[in-house]
Every structure is written in structure tokens, then in C-alpha cells.
Design a protein around this motif. Structure first.
Motif, PDB file in Angstrom:
ATOM      1  N   SER A 160       6.713  -7.586  -1.110  1.00  0.00           N
ATOM      2  CA  SER A 160       5.960  -6.466  -0.541  1.00  0.00           C
ATOM      3  C   SER A 160       4.531  -6.876  -0.215  1.00  0.00           C
ATOM      4  CB  SER A 160       5.953  -5.275  -1.506  1.00  0.00           C
ATOM      5  OG  SER A 160       7.256  -4.827  -1.786  1.00  0.00           O
ATOM      6  N   TYR A 188       2.861  -6.706   3.524  1.00  0.00           N
ATOM      7  CA  TYR A 188       1.696  -5.901   3.872  1.00  0.00           C
ATOM      8  C   TYR A 188       0.516  -6.777   4.285  1.00  0.00           C
ATOM      9  CZ  TYR A 188       4.445  -2.270   1.627  1.00  0.00           C
ATOM     10  OH  TYR A 188       5.454  -1.399   1.290  1.00  0.00           O
ATOM     11  N   ALA A 211       1.835  -2.952  -2.764  1.00  0.00           N
ATOM     12  CA  ALA A 211       2.964  -3.657  -3.383  1.00  0.00           C
ATOM     13  C   ALA A 211       3.163  -3.174  -4.815  1.00  0.00           C
ATOM     14  CB  ALA A 211       2.713  -5.166  -3.362  1.00  0.00           C
ATOM     15  N   VAL A 218       5.003   0.138  -4.653  1.00  0.00           N
ATOM     16  CA  VAL A 218       6.434  -0.092  -4.397  1.00  0.00           C
ATOM     17  C   VAL A 218       7.142  -0.519  -5.680  1.00  0.00           C
ATOM     18  CG1 VAL A 218       8.069  -1.577  -3.166  1.00  0.00           C
ATOM     19  CG2 VAL A 218       6.083  -0.631  -1.965  1.00  0.00           C
ATOM     20  N   THR A 219       6.508  -1.408  -6.436  1.00  0.00           N
ATOM     21  CA  THR A 219       7.105  -1.875  -7.690  1.00  0.00           C
ATOM     22  C   THR A 219       7.228  -0.756  -8.702  1.00  0.00           C
ATOM     23  OG1 THR A 219       6.072  -4.031  -7.278  1.00  0.00           O
ATOM     24  CG2 THR A 219       6.919  -3.644  -9.476  1.00  0.00           C
ATOM     25  N   TYR A 239      10.236   1.374  -7.911  1.00  0.00           N
ATOM     26  CA  TYR A 239      11.430   0.702  -8.437  1.00  0.00           C
ATOM     27  C   TYR A 239      11.524   0.893  -9.948  1.00  0.00           C
ATOM     28  CZ  TYR A 239      14.626  -3.031  -9.804  1.00  0.00           C
ATOM     29  OH  TYR A 239      15.674  -3.734 -10.359  1.00  0.00           O
ATOM     30  N   THR A 252      13.793   1.826  -2.938  1.00  0.00           N
ATOM     31  CA  THR A 252      12.543   1.060  -2.945  1.00  0.00           C
ATOM     32  C   THR A 252      12.272   0.429  -1.587  1.00  0.00           C
ATOM     33  OG1 THR A 252      12.800   0.585  -5.307  1.00  0.00           O
ATOM     34  CG2 THR A 252      11.293  -0.811  -4.075  1.00  0.00           C
ATOM     35  N   ALA A 269       9.197   1.152   0.936  1.00  0.00           N
ATOM     36  CA  ALA A 269       8.321   0.048   1.336  1.00  0.00           C
ATOM     37  C   ALA A 269       8.256  -0.116   2.848  1.00  0.00           C
ATOM     38  CB  ALA A 269       8.802  -1.254   0.691  1.00  0.00           C
ATOM     39  N   VAL A 311       3.605   3.605   5.348  1.00  0.00           N
ATOM     40  CA  VAL A 311       3.331   2.720   4.211  1.00  0.00           C
ATOM     41  C   VAL A 311       3.026   1.307   4.705  1.00  0.00           C
ATOM     42  CG1 VAL A 311       4.334   1.691   2.131  1.00  0.00           C
ATOM     43  CG2 VAL A 311       4.706   4.109   2.626  1.00  0.00           C
ATOM     44  N   GLY A 365      -0.536  -0.115   3.975  1.00  0.00           N
ATOM     45  CA  GLY A 365      -0.445  -1.189   3.000  1.00  0.00           C
ATOM     46  C   GLY A 365      -1.234  -2.415   3.408  1.00  0.00           C
TER      47      GLY A 365
END
Length: 558
Positions: free
Chosen positions: A14, A18, A98, A101-102, A105, A122, A126, A131, A135
Motif C-alpha cells: 500500500s 500511494y 497504508a 489500510v492495514t 485488515y 482491504t 485501498a 483513497v 494517500g
């Protein structure tokens, strides 16, 4: 071991995605956003201005977006592109988006959702076009979403574990969120109410009911309260104003007034725009919200209330702010609806297992963890089908968001992306030409900075305000050549520029936002005739949208 590798892989992929997006938009296409570049300028001023000091980051906006860029801006003398193209902001947003996003998840992991569902949701989050853009563009949205998602995850865990570590982590996340954007006060209040009410209810048969609930409230609210008090007190001690966002000539309220902006006209119009913005960013929200809510009531799944309250409070705050004329009609202000929809899709699947905890609290809810495995499979089969359907619909909704971002009425800051990323010289439509001008914003300021750099001026030679001048400042290889408002002797130099060694004054029209420019406030006729202290050296027409035509005046006798 595999369980630890997946989040790390998600974060790394991710972040690279980005970062590449941000590099393409900024250095590749020259598409820079003013708020992002102004934060870079504030960070640069704290390190490399003529009078470097930490308070140069300013007190109009909360500080974390600028502070997070310090490790990147510190190497700007070796690579001026870091500030010229706002790359420090790109690096910052790539890492924090990022992280968001994590965390999404991780919410699926805590819920015990199937691996395929966690990965699909996820990835869809992302890859949302909004985003992707935010990002990598240096704005505060990425950092704010990370803090908000982190708070949601840890508070959802606390509802199950009653663990003090989760409660404290949620409070820290909300405190950092406040230092990113003032909007965080809304989810902080919602989190405090939820924690107090649930903690009070849990102790209905025990002792110290009110005291225990109050202690939990303090744990989740103390970081936010501390951030609020320390930031306001620091601002008051240094500037004499505790809340410059609302009282300063550079604050949001002043910007609205100077720009001629007003309330949307009616509550109905404000609601229409706000609801339309949320539908563009998360078209499935009207479907996901009642389904996830009904399933939560049926299962007694209390953690589902956490994202509904925290994300809901942020969105409600934005709707209220726009309806009262306190903010602009910007699509990005509703970006929190995107992780909200993704998390709701995850929550359609029932909780399975138990989230990790360093230490379970006295009132930990382990009922779900004790349900026999076959019973879980039978109960969750239909819900998993529903969650899979929601994931498929989230995929189908991505083009809706992309089209909405191209709408000139709804996405005034984003619709120019098409002209920037996919230039088409044969397109002569008014919308495309407007997009080209927006994409060209700050190009003139970069040329002006190059011109001033070529003069090889000594430090403190050019006096200017950073209302518009921040874009010139970040593009210059020698920012110490400028005398700016964060310099502690700025007023003295502005009052007697010749005696203080200044040679030039950069002026903008004394209209609109230019009326707040310190040069215009001291010398109202500076732009028109040099205020009898300077002669016109150069006039620079501006290519960018919403940017002034510059005039460079040479101080008489310099």
C-alpha cells in the motif's frame, strides 16, 4: 508467523502504491494542493527559514500533519524537490494511508473473518479512487483516517476484552486525531459516551459502579483532553490567541469571509450536498448500514456500535459545519465514509474467536469465543454469503466514486485530476480548461522562486506574507532569503524594511484573501503604487486558478 507477514505485506504494498501515485500527481504532473503545500512550508520554516524555531509551524491548524514531515524535510537542503514538489507530504500520507489500510485488515483479523473476505475488503478500500489520491497528495486526510481507524479497532476490541490496554490505545489514537484535525473532537465525545455507558452498565451488579465507569471514561478521554489543553495553551502563550483557527486573520473563519463564501443557503441544500458527497464516496452505505445494524441487534454484537458511533459522529460534524457556513463544500471532508463502509461490510460476517489482548478485564465478553465450531459454521453461512455479496457490490461501486470525483459541482478540488493525469490538448470545453488552470496552480510561484534564486540575494532580502507566498517559499532553494510572519522580527522589518536590510517586497492584490496579507495590512496601497516606499520591478501574471498576479517591488534606496 504467516499472520504477522500479511499485515506487513499489506502495509508495504500500500505504501509503495500511494507513494507512486503521489509522485505521479506532484512531481510528474505538477498537481499540488494548497493545504498540503502550506503544511510543507510550515515544516520548512521550522527548520530552514531565516529564523528557524518549532513554533514557526503555526497555530492556525493542528500541528501533527506538519510535525510528521520533519524527518523528510530535514534533508531538503540536499534535495530541494522534497519541498518544491511537496514530496515530504507525499511520503507522510503514503505511510499513514497504508497504516489505515492495514488497520482495516486488522479489524477483520480481530473479528475472525475469513481470510478471503479480509483481503478482498482491504483491497477494495485501498483501491478506492479517493483513497488512492489522498494517500499520496500530502493532505491531512490520510493521517486522520489512520487515527480514526486505529481508535475504532481498539475500541471494538475493548468492548469484547474490557482490556485497559485497548482503552488507552483508543484514547491515544483519538488524541493524535485531534492534533491532526479538529474534527476528532466529535468521535472523541462519542467514544467517551459509549465507554461510560457500557462500563456503567457492566457494573450494575457490582460495587463502585459510577467510579469505575468514570475511570474508564478518563482513560479514553484524557489523551484528547490533554492534547486540547496543551495545544490551546501553547498557542495562547506564544500568539495571545488560544484558537487561531477561529480568531486569526489566517484562520478558516477568516478565509471563508475573505473568499466571499457563506452558508449553503438552506439546511436542505446543505443536507443534499452532504448526502450526495457520501453517496459518491460510499454508494452502498444506505444498504450496509441497516443490514449491519439489524444483524448486530439479532446477534447481540455490541462492537458494531463502535464504527457507527465514531464514523457517524465525524460525518454528522461535517454536515453540521457545512450547514452553518463554517466550512467549504469539499468532497474530501466526507472521506471517512469510505473506511466506514468497508468496515461495515466486514461486520456483516459474525464474530468468530476472540481478539488478542494483553490482559482480559473483569467484564470481558467471551460468550462468542465459547460457541462450538459447528454452530458457528451453521450460523455464519448466510452471513458470509451476504458479506461476499457486499464485497462484490463494493467493487461495482468504485466506478461511481471515480465518476463522482469528475463532477465539477460535487468535487471542486478533485475534478481537475482528469486534466492533470490525462492531458488532452484537443479538448476545448470550459470544464477541461478550468481543470487545466487548477492543475497549473503554483506553476507561476515556482517560476517566481527560480527568478529570485537567480538574483543570488542575501538572507532577509525579500519581505512577503505566506497567505499566498508559501508556494514561493517551498519552491526556493534558499528559504532564508525571505522575511515571513513566523520570523520573530517580521513586524520590525516590515515597518522599516530599508533599515533592516530588505531589498524587495512581494505584493498581492489587496482584495479577497489578499486583504489578510500582512504587507497589505501595513501598506494598503503597496500593490497599486508601492506605498511610496518601493518601485515596481516586475509584474508576474498567474497561470493558476485562484492565485493572484504577483508584483515584485524594489525598496527605494536599497
Amino acid at each position: 508467523m504467516i499472520g504477522k507477514r500479511v499485515p506487513r505485506l499489506i502495509f508495504a504494498v500500500s505504501a509503495v502504491l500511494y507513494l507512486c501515485t503521489g509522485l505521479l500527481l506532484t512531481a510528474g504532473r505538477g498537481y499540488l494542493m494548497g493545504d498540503a503545500l502550506s503544511r510543507v512550508s510550515a515544516t520548512q520554516s521550522a527548520l530552514f527559514s531565516r529564523d528557524p524555531h518549532l513554533s514557526a509551524i503555526g497555530f492556525v491548524f493542528t500541528p501533527l500533519t506538519a510535525l510528521a514531515q520533519l524527518p523528510f524535510v530535514v534533508v531538503a537542503p540536499l534535495s530541494p524537490a522534497i519541498t518544491r514538489w511537496g514530496l515530504s507530504g507525499v511520503l507522510m500520507t503514503a505511510l499513514f494511508m497504508a497504516g489505515a489500510v492495514t488497520v482495516v485488515y486488522g479489524i477483520g483479523v480481530d473479528r475472525g473473518a475469513p481470510q478471503w473476505l479480509r483481503v478482498v475488503i482491504t483491497v477494495l478500500f485501498a483501491m478506492n479512487p479517493m483513497v488512492l489520491v489522498y494517500g499520496g497528495n500530502g493532505m491531512s486526510e490520510a493521517l486522520f483516517l489512520f487515527c480514526l481507524c486505529w481508535a475504532v479497532r481498539r475500541l471494538m476490541r475493548w468492548v469484547r476484552t474490557d482490556g485497559v490496554h485497548d482503552l488507552v490505545a483508543a484514547g491515544i489514537a483519538l488524541g493524535l486525531g485531534y492534533l491532526t484535525r479538529y474534527d476528532a473532537l466529535a468521535p472523541a465525545a462519542a467514544a467517551g459516551l459509549l465507554v461510560f455507558a457500557l462500563s456503567y452498565h457492566r457494573r450494575r451488579h457490582g460495587e463502585y459502579r459510577f467510579a469505575g465507569a468514570t475511570m474508564d471514561l478518563v482513560l479514553v478521554s484524557a489523551p484528547v483532553a490533554l492534547a486540547f489543553v496543551v495545544w490551546a495553551a501553547t498557542s495562547w502563550l506564544i500568539t495571545g490567541e488560544a484558537f487561531q483557527q477561529f480568531t486569526s486573520q489566517y484562520g478558516n473563519s477568516a478565509i471563508l469571509a475573505q473568499s466571499g463564501a457563506s452558508a449553503s443557503g438552506s439546511i436542505t441544500a446543505a443536507l443534499e450536498y452532504s448526502l450526495g458527497a457520501m453517496l459518491i464516496l460510499a454508494p452502498l452505505l444506505p444498504l450496509l448500514l441497516p443490514i449491519a445494524g439489524a444483524l448486530a441487534v439479532r446477534r447481540g454484537d455490541l462492537p458494531v456500535a463502535v464504527p457507527m458511533l465514531l464514523f457517524g459522529s465525524v460525518l454528522a460534524f461535517q454536515m453540521l459545519s457545512y450547514a452553518t457556513g463554517s466550512t467549504f463544500a469539499f468532497l474530501r471532508f466526507y472521506v471517512a465514509v469510505i473506511p466506514f463502509a468497508a468496515i461495515l461490510a466486514l461486520l456483516i460476517a459474525p464474530a468468530h474467536g476472540f481478539p488478542p489482548s494483553k490482559r482480559l478485564g473483569k467484564y470481558a465478553d467471551t460468550v462468542t469465543a465459547e460457541i462450538p465450531e459447528p454452530a458457528v459454521r451453521v450460523r455464519s453461512a448466510g452471513s458470509l454469503i451476504g458479506a461476499g455479496s457486499a464485497a462484490a457490490l463494493l467493487l461495482a461501486a468504485l466506478p461511481v466514486t471515480a465518476l463522482g470525483m469528475n463532477n465539477q459541482l460535487m468535487a471542486v478540488q478533485e475534478y481537475a485530476l482528469g486534466a492533470a493525469v490525462f492531458p488532452n490538448p484537443d479538448n476545448v470545453s470550459a470544464k477541461y480548461n478550468d481543470g487545466v488552470r487548477i492543475a497549473a496552480t503554483f506553476r507561476t510561484e515556482r517560476r517566481l522562486a527560480d527568478y529570485l534564486d537567480a538574483l543570488d540575494l542575501p538572507p532577509g532580502a525579500v519581505v512577503m506574507d505566506t497567505v499566498y507566498g508559501f508556494a514561493v517559499l517551498v519552491a526556493s532553494e534558499k528559504p532564508d532569503r525571505f522575511v515571513i510572519p513566523s520570523d520573530r522580527d517580521f513586524v520590525r522589518v516590515l515597518n522599516r524594511p530599508l533599515e533592516r536590510g530588505a531589498k524587495y517586497i512581494l505584493a498581492v492584490p489587496n482584495t479577497g484573501r489578499g486583504s489578510s496579507d500582512a504587507v497589505n495590512r501595513r501598506y494598503p496601497s503597496m500593490y497599486e503604487n508601492g506605498a511610496q516606499i518601493a518601485t515596481l520591478e516586475l509584474e508576474i501574471p498567474n497561470d493558476g486558478a485562484g492565485q493572484p498576479n504577483w508584483r515584485l517591488y524594489r525598496i527605494i534606496g536599497s
